[in-house]
Design a protein around this motif. Structure first.
Motif, PDB file in Angstrom:
ATOM      1  N   ASP A   1      69.406 171.210 -10.410  1.00 16.85           N
ATOM      2  CA  ASP A   1      68.960 171.635  -9.085  1.00 16.85           C
ATOM      3  C   ASP A   1      70.135 172.640  -8.520  1.00 16.85           C
ATOM      4  OD1 ASP A   1      66.533 170.404  -9.039  1.00 16.85           O
ATOM      5  OD2 ASP A   1      67.191 168.758  -7.935  1.00 16.85           O
ATOM      6  N   LEU A   2      71.356 172.052  -8.428  1.00 20.88           N
ATOM      7  CA  LEU A   2      72.590 172.958  -8.047  1.00 20.88           C
ATOM      8  C   LEU A   2      72.741 174.311  -8.643  1.00 20.88           C
ATOM      9  CD1 LEU A   2      74.696 170.397  -6.998  1.00 20.88           C
ATOM     10  CD2 LEU A   2      72.844 171.363  -5.621  1.00 20.88           C
ATOM     11  N   ILE A   3      72.579 174.370 -10.073  1.00 19.63           N
ATOM     12  CA  ILE A   3      72.865 175.488 -10.794  1.00 19.63           C
ATOM     13  C   ILE A   3      71.876 176.547 -10.850  1.00 19.63           C
ATOM     14  CG2 ILE A   3      72.931 176.265 -13.342  1.00 19.63           C
ATOM     15  CD1 ILE A   3      74.314 173.422 -14.125  1.00 19.63           C
ATOM     16  N   SER A   4      70.422 176.148 -10.778  1.00 21.56           N
ATOM     17  CA  SER A   4      69.518 177.003 -10.667  1.00 21.56           C
ATOM     18  C   SER A   4      68.885 177.637  -9.071  1.00 21.56           C
ATOM     19  CB  SER A   4      68.248 176.495 -11.348  1.00 21.56           C
ATOM     20  OG  SER A   4      67.779 175.228 -10.585  1.00 21.56           O
ATOM     21  N   ASN A   5      69.789 177.449  -8.332  1.00 23.87           N
ATOM     22  CA  ASN A   5      69.455 177.996  -6.958  1.00 23.87           C
ATOM     23  C   ASN A   5      68.438 177.220  -6.271  1.00 23.87           C
ATOM     24  OD1 ASN A   5      71.504 180.208  -7.228  1.00 23.87           O
ATOM     25  ND2 ASN A   5      70.437 181.253  -8.647  1.00 23.87           N
ATOM     26  N   ARG A   6      68.130 176.062  -6.578  1.00 26.47           N
ATOM     27  CA  ARG A   6      67.253 175.362  -5.788  1.00 26.47           C
ATOM     28  C   ARG A   6      67.845 174.866  -4.423  1.00 26.47           C
ATOM     29  NH1 ARG A   6      65.725 172.383 -10.549  1.00 26.47           N
ATOM     30  NH2 ARG A   6      63.697 173.237 -11.322  1.00 26.47           N
ATOM     31  N   VAL A   7      69.226 174.969  -4.609  1.00 33.53           N
ATOM     32  CA  VAL A   7      69.818 174.605  -3.121  1.00 33.53           C
ATOM     33  C   VAL A   7      70.906 175.738  -3.056  1.00 33.53           C
ATOM     34  CG1 VAL A   7      71.395 173.056  -2.148  1.00 33.53           C
ATOM     35  CG2 VAL A   7      69.691 172.243  -3.754  1.00 33.53           C
ATOM     36  N   ASP A   8      70.299 176.893  -2.217  1.00 32.51           N
ATOM     37  CA  ASP A   8      71.296 177.928  -2.310  1.00 32.51           C
ATOM     38  C   ASP A   8      72.628 177.784  -1.733  1.00 32.51           C
ATOM     39  OD1 ASP A   8      68.954 179.387  -3.195  1.00 32.51           O
ATOM     40  OD2 ASP A   8      68.301 179.808  -1.285  1.00 32.51           O
ATOM     41  N   SER A   9      72.980 177.082  -0.895  1.00 30.50           N
ATOM     42  CA  SER A   9      74.226 176.988  -0.391  1.00 30.50           C
ATOM     43  C   SER A   9      75.282 176.501  -1.495  1.00 30.50           C
ATOM     44  CB  SER A   9      74.283 176.172   1.161  1.00 30.50           C
ATOM     45  OG  SER A   9      73.568 175.053   0.643  1.00 30.50           O
ATOM     46  N   TYR A  10      74.829 175.996  -2.386  1.00 32.07           N
ATOM     47  CA  TYR A  10      75.640 175.243  -3.320  1.00 32.07           C
ATOM     48  C   TYR A  10      75.886 175.861  -4.609  1.00 32.07           C
ATOM     49  CZ  TYR A  10      76.188 171.070  -0.335  1.00 32.07           C
ATOM     50  OH  TYR A  10      76.495 169.987   0.494  1.00 32.07           O
ATOM     51  N   SER A  11      74.845 176.647  -4.971  1.00 31.87           N
ATOM     52  CA  SER A  11      74.718 177.082  -6.354  1.00 31.87           C
ATOM     53  C   SER A  11      76.182 177.876  -6.975  1.00 31.87           C
ATOM     54  CB  SER A  11      73.527 178.163  -6.646  1.00 31.87           C
ATOM     55  OG  SER A  11      73.631 179.241  -5.722  1.00 31.87           O
ATOM     56  N   SER A  12      76.645 178.761  -6.268  1.00 33.33           N
ATOM     57  CA  SER A  12      77.758 179.485  -6.601  1.00 33.33           C
ATOM     58  C   SER A  12      78.924 178.715  -6.724  1.00 33.33           C
ATOM     59  CB  SER A  12      77.853 180.908  -5.850  1.00 33.33           C
ATOM     60  OG  SER A  12      78.213 180.435  -4.344  1.00 33.33           O
ATOM     61  N   ILE A  13      79.338 177.845  -5.750  1.00 38.15           N
ATOM     62  CA  ILE A  13      80.456 177.054  -5.789  1.00 38.15           C
ATOM     63  C   ILE A  13      80.286 176.028  -6.815  1.00 38.15           C
ATOM     64  CG2 ILE A  13      79.828 175.556  -3.773  1.00 38.15           C
ATOM     65  CD1 ILE A  13      83.282 176.840  -4.860  1.00 38.15           C
ATOM     66  N   TYR A  14      79.093 175.598  -6.986  1.00 35.84           N
ATOM     67  CA  TYR A  14      78.862 174.302  -7.993  1.00 35.84           C
ATOM     68  C   TYR A  14      79.302 174.757  -9.406  1.00 35.84           C
ATOM     69  CZ  TYR A  14      76.804 170.229 -10.309  1.00 35.84           C
ATOM     70  OH  TYR A  14      76.338 169.168 -10.692  1.00 35.84           O
ATOM     71  N   VAL A  15      78.929 175.914  -9.687  1.00 42.34           N
ATOM     72  CA  VAL A  15      79.258 176.217 -11.101  1.00 42.34           C
ATOM     73  C   VAL A  15      80.615 176.476 -11.356  1.00 42.34           C
ATOM     74  CG1 VAL A  15      79.195 178.230 -12.744  1.00 42.34           C
ATOM     75  CG2 VAL A  15      77.053 177.419 -11.455  1.00 42.34           C
ATOM     76  N   ASP A  16      81.310 176.864 -10.383  1.00 44.20           N
ATOM     77  CA  ASP A  16      82.894 176.551 -10.412  1.00 44.20           C
ATOM     78  C   ASP A  16      83.558 175.236 -10.610  1.00 44.20           C
ATOM     79  OD1 ASP A  16      83.097 179.570 -10.378  1.00 44.20           O
ATOM     80  OD2 ASP A  16      83.303 179.435  -7.981  1.00 44.20           O
ATOM     81  N   VAL A  17      82.841 174.531  -9.759  1.00 51.58           N
ATOM     82  CA  VAL A  17      83.261 173.205  -9.723  1.00 51.58           C
ATOM     83  C   VAL A  17      83.082 172.305 -11.045  1.00 51.58           C
ATOM     84  CG1 VAL A  17      82.621 170.775  -8.979  1.00 51.58           C
ATOM     85  CG2 VAL A  17      82.808 172.584  -7.487  1.00 51.58           C
TER      86      VAL A  17
END
Length: 331
Positions: free
Chosen positions: A138-154
Motif C-alpha cells: 500500500d505504501l509503496i504503490s502510492n495508495r497513501v500519498d503522504s508516505y510513498s516517497s519516504i517509505y521507500v527510503d525507509v
C-alpha cells in the motif's frame, strides 16, 4: 463402522501414491468419502466414495454437502493456505453440529498464512529465522500519498542491514508463488518499484533444504523422519527430489530444534499435520526455519507425501497399534 470424510483442495493426483495407500488401509475398518475440488478422482486414486465440489461453494453449502453423508469425523487435507483457512472455519461450523473435525484453529491458521506474522512469532518462540524486512505494498504503490516517497527510503535503509542475496516472498501467497531472488541493491530497488502487495525480504541462507512434518494430537507431538530436499532454480512447487530419513545433521542440533517445534505446535494448539521447512547452515552450525507448510503452510505447505497413513490411522483410534509399528519420535 466409523465414517470418515476427507476434504481435499488442490489436484488429487498430487497426493499420490500416499492418498491411495492411506485410504486402502483405513477402508479396512472405516467407511471413507473424499470431497475434492480440483483434478479428477477414480477408483485407482481413492479406496472409498468420492465426490467433486466447486470451489465457488459457500461455506454453508460445503458444510451441508459434507453433513449429508453423516460423517463421524472430517479430516482436512487441503492446501494451500486459503483452503486450509476455509477448512479451519468449516471445522468450527461443523463442531457446532456435533461433528469432530481435524483441522488447525482459525487464528493459528491465519497467523501461519502470513509470512511476516509467522516470522515474528517463530522468533518469539526462540526459533532461528533469517533476518527479515517487511514491505507494505500500500505504501509503496502510492495508495497513501503522504508516505510513498519516504517509505521507500525507509525500506532501503532497513534492507541495507541485510546481506545479499535476498529472497523476496509475498506476504500471503503459497507454494512458491511470487518468490524472487535478488542479488544486489540495484535489483532490489527495481523490484520494489513494481510492488503493489505486501512482501517480506529475507537473507538468502545458503545451506541444505530440509523438511520435517509433525502431527499434533491430544497435546502429543509426533515427528515424521527428517527429509532432505533438492529443488530446481525455478522454485516450482512439487518439483523437489526428497529422501529420508536424512541423518546428515548433528543429533544434538536436531533434537534442540524439535523441542522448539514441539513448543510451537502446542502453543498454537495445532490439531493435525504441519511441515516445517528448514535450512541447515553447516558453517554456522545452525538450523533456520524459513517457512512452514500448513494445511498450514494443512504450507503453510501441508505436503501429503509425508503425512502418510500414520496420520489418519492414528486419528481413527488405532494410534497405539500403528505408532508401535513405526519408527517415529514423540517428544
Amino acid at each position: 463402522m466409523k465414517r470418515i470424510a476427507l476434504i481435499r483442495s488442490v489436484d488429487v493426483k498430487q497426493a499420490q501414491p500416499m492418498l491411495f495407500s492411506m485410504s486402502k488401509e483405513l477402508s479396512k475398518f472405516a467407511s471413507l468419502k473424499l470431497f475434492y475440488s480440483d483434478g479428477e478422482c477414480g477408483k485407482k486414486d481413492f479406496c472409498g466414495e468420492f465426490e467433486h465440489f466447486e470451489n465457488s461453494l459457500s461455506l454453508v453449502e460445503l458444510a451441508d454437502k459434507v453433513l449429508s453423508w453423516n460423517p463421524d469425523v472430517v479430516i482436512s487435507i487441503s492446501i494451500p493456505d486459503n483452503n486450509a483457512l476455509r477448512d479451519a472455519v468449516l471445522a468450527d461450523y461443523l463442531k457446532i453440529k456435533g461433528v469432530n473435525f481435524i483441522a488447525h484453529p482459525i487464528q493459528s491458521t491465519l497467523l501461519l498464512s502470513n509470512k511476516w506474522e509467522t516470522t515474528k512469532y517463530l522468533k518469539s518462540m526462540g526459533v532461528s529465522v533469517p533476518k527479515t524486512v517487511y514491505a507494505s505494498g500500500d505504501l509503496i504503490s502510492n495508495r497513501v500519498d503522504s508516505y510513498s516517497s519516504i517509505y521507500v527510503d525507509v525500506l532501503i535503509n532497513e534492507l541495507n542491514n541485510l546481506e545479499f542475496p535476498l529472497i523476496a516472498k509475498p506476504l500471503w501467497d503459497s507454494m512458491s508463488q511470487g518468490i524472487k531472488i535478488l542479488k544486489d541493491m540495484e535489483e532490489t530497488r527495481s523490484f520494489l518499484s513494481t510492488l503493489t502487495v505486501d512482501y517480506i525480504f529475507q537473507e538468502y541462507i545458503l545451506g541444505e533444504l530440509l523438511g520435517i512434518e509433525t502431527i499434533t494430537h491430544n497435546e502429543n507431538v509426533y515427528f515424521q523422519p527428517l527429509v532432505r530436499k533438492y529443488t530446481s532454480e525455478n522454485l516450482v512447487p512439487f518439483d523437489h527430489l526428497r529422501y529420508g530419513p536424512y541423518n546428515g545433521i548433528p543429533k544434538v542440533l536436531l533434537d534442540r530444534m524439535k523441542k522448539k517445534i514441539r513448543n510451537v505446535c502446542l502453543d498454537l494448539k495445532l490439531n493435525g499435520s504441519i511441515e516445517f521447512e528448514m535450512i541447515y547452515d553447516r558453517n554456522a552450525n545452525n538450523i533456520y526455519i524459513g517457512d512452514k507448510s500448513e494445511n498450514l503452510r494443512n504450507d503453510k505447505s501441508f505436503v501429503i507425501d509425508f503425512r502418510s497413513e500414520l496420520l489418519y490411522v492414528a486419528w481413527a483410534d488405532r494410534e497405539d497399534r500403528y505408532y508401535g509399528q513405526q519408527r517415529k519420535v514423540c517428544c
